[in-house]
Design an enzyme around this catalytic site. Structure first.
Site, mmCIF file in Angstrom:
data_model
loop_
_atom_site.group_PDB
_atom_site.id
_atom_site.type_symbol
_atom_site.label_atom_id
_atom_site.label_comp_id
_atom_site.label_asym_id
_atom_site.label_seq_id
_atom_site.Cartn_x
_atom_site.Cartn_y
_atom_site.Cartn_z
ATOM 1 N N ASP A 31 0.842 -1.201 0.000
ATOM 2 C CA ASP A 31 0.000 0.000 0.000
ATOM 3 C C ASP A 31 0.874 1.247 0.000
ATOM 4 O O ASP A 31 2.027 1.198 0.450
ATOM 5 C CB ASP A 31 -0.877 0.030 1.259
ATOM 6 C CG ASP A 31 -1.856 -1.133 1.307
ATOM 7 O OD1 ASP A 31 -2.157 -1.685 0.230
ATOM 8 O OD2 ASP A 31 -2.294 -1.489 2.417
HETATM 9 N N1 URA Z 1 -1.219 -5.924 3.971
HETATM 10 C C1 URA Z 1 -1.722 -4.667 3.987
HETATM 11 O O1 URA Z 1 -2.762 -4.410 4.574
HETATM 12 N N2 URA Z 1 -1.045 -3.727 3.307
HETATM 13 C C2 URA Z 1 0.128 -3.941 2.672
HETATM 14 O O2 URA Z 1 0.716 -3.023 2.096
HETATM 15 C C3 URA Z 1 0.640 -5.249 2.675
HETATM 16 C C4 URA Z 1 -0.049 -6.232 3.340
#
Ligand code: URA
Length: 244
Positions: free
Chosen positions: A107
């Site tokens: 993310d």
């Molecule tokens: N899980 C999440 O919620 N975000 C990420 O970036 C990676 C794994």
């Protein structure tokens, strides 16, 4: 036996631009081969151990690129971003030209270990759900983590859009508000949703490991480094080990 390849082709393969542009770089005396200014774009050279210097920057030849990157927050793992700059803007231009892709995305607000490559088979091997490679996340929560929450994560939680439970394969509490959690899948916002499902909230998320590969301690945020044969072997062992 490896065959010599023309300098122009080599430059093109590394992402320095069109064949024509690569020739022009040579004619403009902007390319050195192992420290010596090159004169002929058609010169045929061996690629093994080759170090080019292009416009003043040293460049190791790699037939396929495999890199580890320490992703900072507020960058998107996409070439076409919507709200934040792209992680690719932090990498040398040739990587973008030769089509490097993230091996699974983080993310925009997640930091830490990201593998990036232009080897489609490698990307597939590392991301296909069948392979389920372990990934370790260091989670900072806004509420203290309870043993009940950890139990629940290890037992498996049901996320709203998917009846299959989502399970942590390991959890290690580091402080009152930090947890190292290993998961093997890569569902959308998986860690954040798992923590929400047990009644907590992720304030910060940082990935430290993929398979048996751990983020190098000296790789600063925003920096990248090549992965070499022994590390790639370690990563493919992770694929095999996790499914033996
Ligand atoms: N899980 C999440 O919620 N975000 C990420 O970036 C990676 C794994």
């Amino acid at each position: 036996m490896a065959k010599p390849v023309s300098l122009e082709k080599i430059l093109f393969s590394q992402g320095f631009g069109t064949r024509r542009y690569c020739s022009d770089l040579v004619y403009a005396d902007l390319v050195k081969i192992n420290g010596v200014v090159a004169e002929d774009p058609e010169e045929r050279i061996l690629t093994e151990g080759l170090v080019l210097n292009v416009e003043g920057q040293d460049w190791e030849f790699h037939e396929k690129a495999y890199i580890a990157f320490n992703k900072p927050a507020n960058y998107e793992c996409s070439h076409k971003t919507s709200h934040h700059p792209s992680v690719y803007s932090l990498l040398p231009r040739p990587f973008v030209e030769r089509g490097l892709q993230c091996v699974g995305r983080l993310d925009y607000d997640t930091t830490g270990l990201l593998l990036i490559s232009d080897d489609g088979q490698f990307i597939h091997k590392m991301t296909t759900p069948k392979k389920n490679i372990g990934k370790v996340y260091e989670i900072t929560t806004s509420e203290p983590i309870t043993s009940k929450q950890i139990e629940h994560l290890l037992k498996g939680v049901v996320l709203d859009d998917d009846p299959r439970p989502c399970q942590a394969v390991a959890c290690k509490q580091l402080t009152e508000n930090t947890l190292a959690m290993t998961i093997v899948e890569g569902r959308y916002h998986q860690v954040k949703r798992m923590m929400a499902a047990v009644g907590n909230h992720v304030a910060r998320l940082h990935r430290t490991e993929i398979g048996q590969y751990r983020m190098p301690a000296d790789l600063a945020e925003g920096q990248w480094r090549w992965l070499y044969a022994d590390e790639l072997k370690m990563l493919s062992r992770s694929v095999e080990a996790d499914h033996a």
